[in-house]
Scaffold this motif. Structure first.
Motif, PDB file in Angstrom:
ATOM      1  N   SER A 129      71.457  -3.826  39.620  1.00  0.00           N
ATOM      2  CA  SER A 129      71.269  -2.723  40.580  1.00  0.00           C
ATOM      3  C   SER A 129      72.473  -2.563  41.498  1.00  0.00           C
ATOM      4  O   SER A 129      72.663  -1.504  42.080  1.00  0.00           O
ATOM      5  CB  SER A 129      70.003  -2.944  41.403  1.00  0.00           C
ATOM      6  OG  SER A 129      70.194  -3.960  42.358  1.00  0.00           O
ATOM      7  N   LYS A 130      73.282  -3.600  41.625  1.00  0.00           N
ATOM      8  CA  LYS A 130      74.489  -3.506  42.456  1.00  0.00           C
ATOM      9  C   LYS A 130      75.641  -2.831  41.722  1.00  0.00           C
ATOM     10  O   LYS A 130      76.546  -2.291  42.349  1.00  0.00           O
ATOM     11  CB  LYS A 130      74.931  -4.898  42.902  1.00  0.00           C
ATOM     12  CG  LYS A 130      73.975  -5.561  43.870  1.00  0.00           C
ATOM     13  CD  LYS A 130      74.440  -6.967  44.186  1.00  0.00           C
ATOM     14  CE  LYS A 130      73.469  -7.686  45.103  1.00  0.00           C
ATOM     15  NZ  LYS A 130      73.881  -9.086  45.352  1.00  0.00           N
ATOM     16  N   THR A 131      75.604  -2.858  40.382  1.00  0.00           N
ATOM     17  CA  THR A 131      76.723  -2.315  39.612  1.00  0.00           C
ATOM     18  C   THR A 131      76.428  -0.957  38.984  1.00  0.00           C
ATOM     19  O   THR A 131      77.342  -0.169  38.781  1.00  0.00           O
ATOM     20  CB  THR A 131      77.139  -3.294  38.493  1.00  0.00           C
ATOM     21  OG1 THR A 131      76.031  -3.528  37.631  1.00  0.00           O
ATOM     22  CG2 THR A 131      77.614  -4.612  39.079  1.00  0.00           C
ATOM     23  N   ARG A 132      75.179  -0.676  38.664  1.00  0.00           N
ATOM     24  CA  ARG A 132      74.822   0.590  38.011  1.00  0.00           C
ATOM     25  C   ARG A 132      74.919   1.719  39.021  1.00  0.00           C
ATOM     26  O   ARG A 132      74.290   1.691  40.072  1.00  0.00           O
ATOM     27  CB  ARG A 132      73.400   0.493  37.448  1.00  0.00           C
ATOM     28  CG  ARG A 132      72.841   1.782  36.898  1.00  0.00           C
ATOM     29  CD  ARG A 132      73.504   2.140  35.575  1.00  0.00           C
ATOM     30  NE  ARG A 132      72.779   3.204  34.921  1.00  0.00           N
ATOM     31  CZ  ARG A 132      73.112   4.486  34.990  1.00  0.00           C
ATOM     32  NH1 ARG A 132      74.161   4.879  35.686  1.00  0.00           N
ATOM     33  NH2 ARG A 132      72.409   5.389  34.346  1.00  0.00           N
ATOM     34  N   GLN A 133      75.711   2.722  38.673  1.00  0.00           N
ATOM     35  CA  GLN A 133      75.939   3.868  39.561  1.00  0.00           C
ATOM     36  C   GLN A 133      75.053   5.041  39.161  1.00  0.00           C
ATOM     37  O   GLN A 133      74.902   5.337  37.975  1.00  0.00           O
ATOM     38  CB  GLN A 133      77.405   4.309  39.483  1.00  0.00           C
ATOM     39  CG  GLN A 133      78.403   3.285  39.950  1.00  0.00           C
ATOM     40  CD  GLN A 133      78.490   3.215  41.454  1.00  0.00           C
ATOM     41  OE1 GLN A 133      78.448   4.219  42.136  1.00  0.00           O
ATOM     42  NE2 GLN A 133      78.607   2.002  41.975  1.00  0.00           N
ATOM     43  N   GLN A 134      74.478   5.699  40.146  1.00  0.00           N
ATOM     44  CA  GLN A 134      73.701   6.922  39.941  1.00  0.00           C
ATOM     45  C   GLN A 134      73.945   7.815  41.148  1.00  0.00           C
ATOM     46  O   GLN A 134      73.834   7.338  42.285  1.00  0.00           O
ATOM     47  CB  GLN A 134      72.216   6.587  39.804  1.00  0.00           C
ATOM     48  CG  GLN A 134      71.355   7.739  39.404  1.00  0.00           C
ATOM     49  CD  GLN A 134      71.542   8.116  37.939  1.00  0.00           C
ATOM     50  OE1 GLN A 134      71.774   7.264  37.109  1.00  0.00           O
ATOM     51  NE2 GLN A 134      71.475   9.392  37.654  1.00  0.00           N
ATOM     52  N   PHE A 135      74.291   9.050  40.927  1.00  0.00           N
ATOM     53  CA  PHE A 135      74.592   9.999  42.009  1.00  0.00           C
ATOM     54  C   PHE A 135      75.695   9.466  42.921  1.00  0.00           C
ATOM     55  O   PHE A 135      75.664   9.637  44.132  1.00  0.00           O
ATOM     56  CB  PHE A 135      73.341  10.330  42.837  1.00  0.00           C
ATOM     57  CG  PHE A 135      72.202  10.843  42.018  1.00  0.00           C
ATOM     58  CD1 PHE A 135      72.303  12.064  41.358  1.00  0.00           C
ATOM     59  CD2 PHE A 135      71.035  10.105  41.888  1.00  0.00           C
ATOM     60  CE1 PHE A 135      71.249  12.534  40.585  1.00  0.00           C
ATOM     61  CE2 PHE A 135      69.985  10.574  41.123  1.00  0.00           C
ATOM     62  CZ  PHE A 135      70.091  11.790  40.468  1.00  0.00           C
ATOM     63  N   GLY A 136      76.669   8.745  42.331  1.00  0.00           N
ATOM     64  CA  GLY A 136      77.826   8.281  43.081  1.00  0.00           C
ATOM     65  C   GLY A 136      77.594   7.047  43.937  1.00  0.00           C
ATOM     66  O   GLY A 136      78.432   6.710  44.771  1.00  0.00           O
ATOM     67  N   MET A 137      76.481   6.364  43.756  1.00  0.00           N
ATOM     68  CA  MET A 137      76.213   5.147  44.528  1.00  0.00           C
ATOM     69  C   MET A 137      75.442   4.153  43.654  1.00  0.00           C
ATOM     70  O   MET A 137      74.795   4.547  42.690  1.00  0.00           O
ATOM     71  CB  MET A 137      75.428   5.465  45.800  1.00  0.00           C
ATOM     72  CG  MET A 137      74.074   6.061  45.535  1.00  0.00           C
ATOM     73  SD  MET A 137      72.995   6.376  46.942  1.00  0.00           S
ATOM     74  CE  MET A 137      74.028   6.556  48.310  1.00  0.00           C
ATOM     75  N   PRO A 138      75.517   2.859  43.986  1.00  0.00           N
ATOM     76  CA  PRO A 138      74.750   1.870  43.215  1.00  0.00           C
ATOM     77  C   PRO A 138      73.251   2.128  43.355  1.00  0.00           C
ATOM     78  O   PRO A 138      72.774   2.499  44.433  1.00  0.00           O
ATOM     79  CB  PRO A 138      75.118   0.538  43.870  1.00  0.00           C
ATOM     80  CG  PRO A 138      76.335   0.791  44.668  1.00  0.00           C
ATOM     81  CD  PRO A 138      76.340   2.245  45.022  1.00  0.00           C
ATOM     82  N   ILE A 139      72.512   1.943  42.264  1.00  0.00           N
ATOM     83  CA  ILE A 139      71.074   2.220  42.319  1.00  0.00           C
ATOM     84  C   ILE A 139      70.354   1.243  43.256  1.00  0.00           C
ATOM     85  O   ILE A 139      69.260   1.537  43.727  1.00  0.00           O
ATOM     86  CB  ILE A 139      70.416   2.199  40.924  1.00  0.00           C
ATOM     87  CG1 ILE A 139      70.522   0.813  40.265  1.00  0.00           C
ATOM     88  CG2 ILE A 139      71.002   3.285  40.043  1.00  0.00           C
ATOM     89  CD1 ILE A 139      69.738   0.684  38.979  1.00  0.00           C
ATOM     90  N   GLY A 140      70.976   0.116  43.551  1.00  0.00           N
ATOM     91  CA  GLY A 140      70.399  -0.839  44.486  1.00  0.00           C
ATOM     92  C   GLY A 140      70.327  -0.317  45.907  1.00  0.00           C
ATOM     93  O   GLY A 140      69.652  -0.898  46.753  1.00  0.00           O
ATOM     94  N   LYS A 141      71.001   0.784  46.189  1.00  0.00           N
ATOM     95  CA  LYS A 141      70.946   1.393  47.522  1.00  0.00           C
ATOM     96  C   LYS A 141      69.699   2.253  47.715  1.00  0.00           C
ATOM     97  O   LYS A 141      69.358   2.598  48.833  1.00  0.00           O
ATOM     98  CB  LYS A 141      72.181   2.267  47.764  1.00  0.00           C
ATOM     99  CG  LYS A 141      73.482   1.508  47.770  1.00  0.00           C
ATOM    100  CD  LYS A 141      73.766   0.981  49.131  1.00  0.00           C
ATOM    101  CE  LYS A 141      75.169   0.379  49.132  1.00  0.00           C
ATOM    102  NZ  LYS A 141      75.428  -0.337  50.338  1.00  0.00           N
ATOM    103  N   PHE A 142      69.021   2.592  46.610  1.00  0.00           N
ATOM    104  CA  PHE A 142      67.827   3.423  46.714  1.00  0.00           C
ATOM    105  C   PHE A 142      66.663   2.582  47.214  1.00  0.00           C
ATOM    106  O   PHE A 142      66.338   1.528  46.665  1.00  0.00           O
ATOM    107  CB  PHE A 142      67.480   4.069  45.368  1.00  0.00           C
ATOM    108  CG  PHE A 142      68.554   4.992  44.853  1.00  0.00           C
ATOM    109  CD1 PHE A 142      69.011   6.047  45.633  1.00  0.00           C
ATOM    110  CD2 PHE A 142      69.107   4.803  43.606  1.00  0.00           C
ATOM    111  CE1 PHE A 142      69.997   6.897  45.169  1.00  0.00           C
ATOM    112  CE2 PHE A 142      70.095   5.640  43.124  1.00  0.00           C
ATOM    113  CZ  PHE A 142      70.545   6.691  43.912  1.00  0.00           C
TER     114      PHE A 142
END
Length: 153
Positions: free
Chosen positions: A40-53
């Motif tokens: 989740s720290k490395t996978r990017q979605q919408f220009g940010m890591p998915i771990g930020k969701f």
């Protein structure tokens, strides 16, 4: 052994087997959680890591709680068995029941967060999920152990 003393020996061996299987499974849960958090720290979605969701953070927090509860029950069951407490068998049943439920939850969340890649042979996630699924069925699944607790109450 003594005549009619086989049940106690078999029960003790079964409990030791359950503890060993559960220790392996808790290790698998830990790896699944760690790999999912790292992904989740490395996978990017919408220009940010998915771990930020936030929704994924909550799901990973739930995974962590389920793993720690299972680890605590494993420790308690192991100590009660080694120390010869009267309720050791009940603790082993509780631990195996928790392992089945937590294993399913953590495995499903890990696959969901990893997406379709979660079940491919290229990632270890799929292998851990398969092993946890098999471990749940060995020596009785979570429902069998919940019924054993209910019978002993």
């Amino acid at each position: 052994g003594e005549l009619n003393g086989g049940y106690a020996i078999a029960r003790d061996v079964l409990n030791d087997g359950l503890l060993a299987l559960s220790a392996e499974s808790v290790g698998s849960l830990s790896v699944l959680l760690n790999e999912t958090v790292e992904y989740s720290k490395t996978r990017q979605q919408f220009g940010m890591p998915i771990g930020k969701f936030q929704v994924l953070q909550f799901r990973m927090a739930d995974m962590f709680i389920a793993m720690e509860q299972t680890r605590s029950l494993l420790l308690a069951a192991t100590l009660k068995t080694v120390e010869g407490h009267d309720d050791a068998a009940k603790a082993v049943h509780a631990m195996k029941a928790q392992l089945g439920r937590a294993g399913r939850k953590i495995a499903q969340e890990a696959i969901q967060i990893h997406g379709g890649m979660g079940m491919t042979d290229e990632l270890g996630v799929g292998h851990y999920v398969k092993r946890l699924t098999a471990a749940d069925g060995l020596f009785g699944n979570a429902d069998v152990h919940l019924m054993a607790i209910a019978r002993s109450a």
